[in-house]
Design an enzyme around this catalytic site. Structure first.
Site: not given
Ligand code: CTP
Length: 403
Positions: A281, A213-215
């Site tokens: 994102a 995943g990402n932030h």
């Protein structure tokens, strides 16, 4: 949430018996989250006290150009400031006398001066006896006020203070409020428009308990959803896993997890929307094979083969008809060049560039700094602002482009 929430309302009260109903009107505005300031004509104080209205509005009530109560500290009540402060002005009850003076620019009390200084939309709720209401001079006043761009909330029929029955009763406070709400809604620039928005990160499963995943927090996308809905758009908000909350009758939230789910949801709504803003994102890669059981720890290195996800934005650019398609570009170097490349490659109408070189811009912050680049490659840069303010800038630019 009401369109009046957070709005500044200036209520002008004139000398009619219906003035007693303005206590309820102030309460209703406050209940909807509006801020209210009250200006009274001197004679209206015979019908309701300033104390009642200042208590309910939680603001001082003014009726003269300066307050005489405290002889040593006379304060000028700046009509220009009051006029400019307001998002909306409401004159209720509006007597024949005050309306006639307003049509001629007479300015012999504070309310009349504020009216002349106000730049916001102004609503009039007339109230008077039936013969006064149908008198040609009153009709002329109403007509003139309308021709100046004001809005009249029609008086209703019923029993009047004189004992006569007919037209001239001030609309009930609840009806005044819903009239104003509906009027504002009908004039919103995105009224009737549908908007697709992607927001937040995507999670790509490795096994039943792990993911890539990402932030991304989703803050920017959610702020855009709210800004668009506040201007009347019906928003389909396709959100990856995010703690953000949104409560707006015009926002429909669709929760997804992976890039693939986001792709399917975006394509489901794209055909019926007028605008699409892709702020998510999205993970660019996902594990080629997802383990059905939790991967056990071993002492050797683990390799996970990744494959590209589908580029949702590019895929919408390929099938775009009349939709205004907007993408985001988060860049660390050669920002403008890269963003312009994406704009062309993905067939966009505009791209919003964030540079990670700008302090306060990007993922987890509450602020952002953007440059909007349109189809003709015109750049417009904005200051560092809260994401809520940035969202308003983005939506305002889109409104300018599509109107
Ligand atoms: N985007 C998308 N689907 C993807 C990847 C990105 O819809 N699979 C969208 C994002 O929502 C954003 C835009 O594409 O609006 C740009 O994303 P970004 O990651 O900056 O660009 P990429 O095209 O992925 O290029 P790169 O990562 O190489 O900069």
């Amino acid at each position: 949430m009401s369109v009046l929430s957070g709005k500044k309302i200036l209520l002008g009260i004139t000398a009619g018996i219906a003035a007693y109903k303005t206590a309820s009107l102030v309460r209703l505005f406050i209940k909807l989250g509006a801020e209210v300031k009250v200006i009274m004509t001197p004679a209206s104080k015979d019908f309701i006290t300033p104390l009642t209205l200042s208590t309910l509005s939680k603001n001082p009530v003014h009726s003269t150009f300066y307050d005489k109560e405290d002889a040593e500290n006379e304060m000028w009540n700046n009509h220009v400031d009051l006029g400019l402060w307001a998002d909306y002005m409401v004159v209720a009850p509006a007597t024949a006398n005050t309306m006639s003076k307003m049509t001629n620019g007479t300015c012999d009390n504070l309310l009349l001066a504020v009216y002349l200084s106000a730049k916001c939309p102004i609503y009039f709720a007339p109230a008077m006896d039936l013969d006064m209401y149908i008198h040609p001079s009153t009709k002329e006043s109403l007509q003139k006020l309308k021709s100046f761009g004001n809005t009249i909330i029609p008086a209703t029929s019923g029993e009047l203070a004189s004992g006569l029955v007919g037209e001239g009763r001030m609309a009930e406070p609840e009806d005044i409020v819903s009239f104003i709400e509906n009027d504002i809604l009908s004039k919103l620039p995105l009224k009737g428009k549908k908007l697709l928005l992607t927001a937040g990160p995507t999670y790509e499963a490795i096994d039943p308990v792990r993911f890539i995943g990402n932030h991304s927090s989703g803050k920017m996308g959610f702020a855009i959803a709210e800004a668009a809905a506040n201007l009347g758009a019906e928003v389909f908000l396709i959100s990856g896993p995010s703690h953000q909350k949104i409560q707006h009758s015009l926002v429909h939230r669709v929760n997804v997890i992976s890039a693939d789910e986001m792709y399917n949801a975006a394509h489901k709504y794209f055909k019926e929307v007028d605008i699409a803003i892709l702020a998510a994102a999205v993970a660019d890669y996902r594990p080629k094979n997802v383990a059905t059981q939790k991967i056990k720890k071993t002492t050797s290195a683990l390799e996970i083969e990744l494959e590209p996800t589908k580029d949702i934005l590019a895929s919408l650019g390929e099938i775009k008809e009349n939709q205004f398609l907007v993408g985001f570009a988060l860049e660390t170097n050669n920002e403008l060049e890269n963003a312009k490349g994406k704009l062309k490659r993905k067939n966009l109408d505009a791209i919003i560039l964030n540079s990670l070189q700008d302090k306060g811009a990007g993922f987890a912050t509450d602020t952002n700094k953007i440059t909007i680049i349109d189809k003709d490659l015109t750049e417009k840069s904005f200051e560092l602002k809260s994401k809520v303010e940035v969202a308003k800038d983005i939506i305002n630019e889109i409104v300018k482009n599509i109107s």
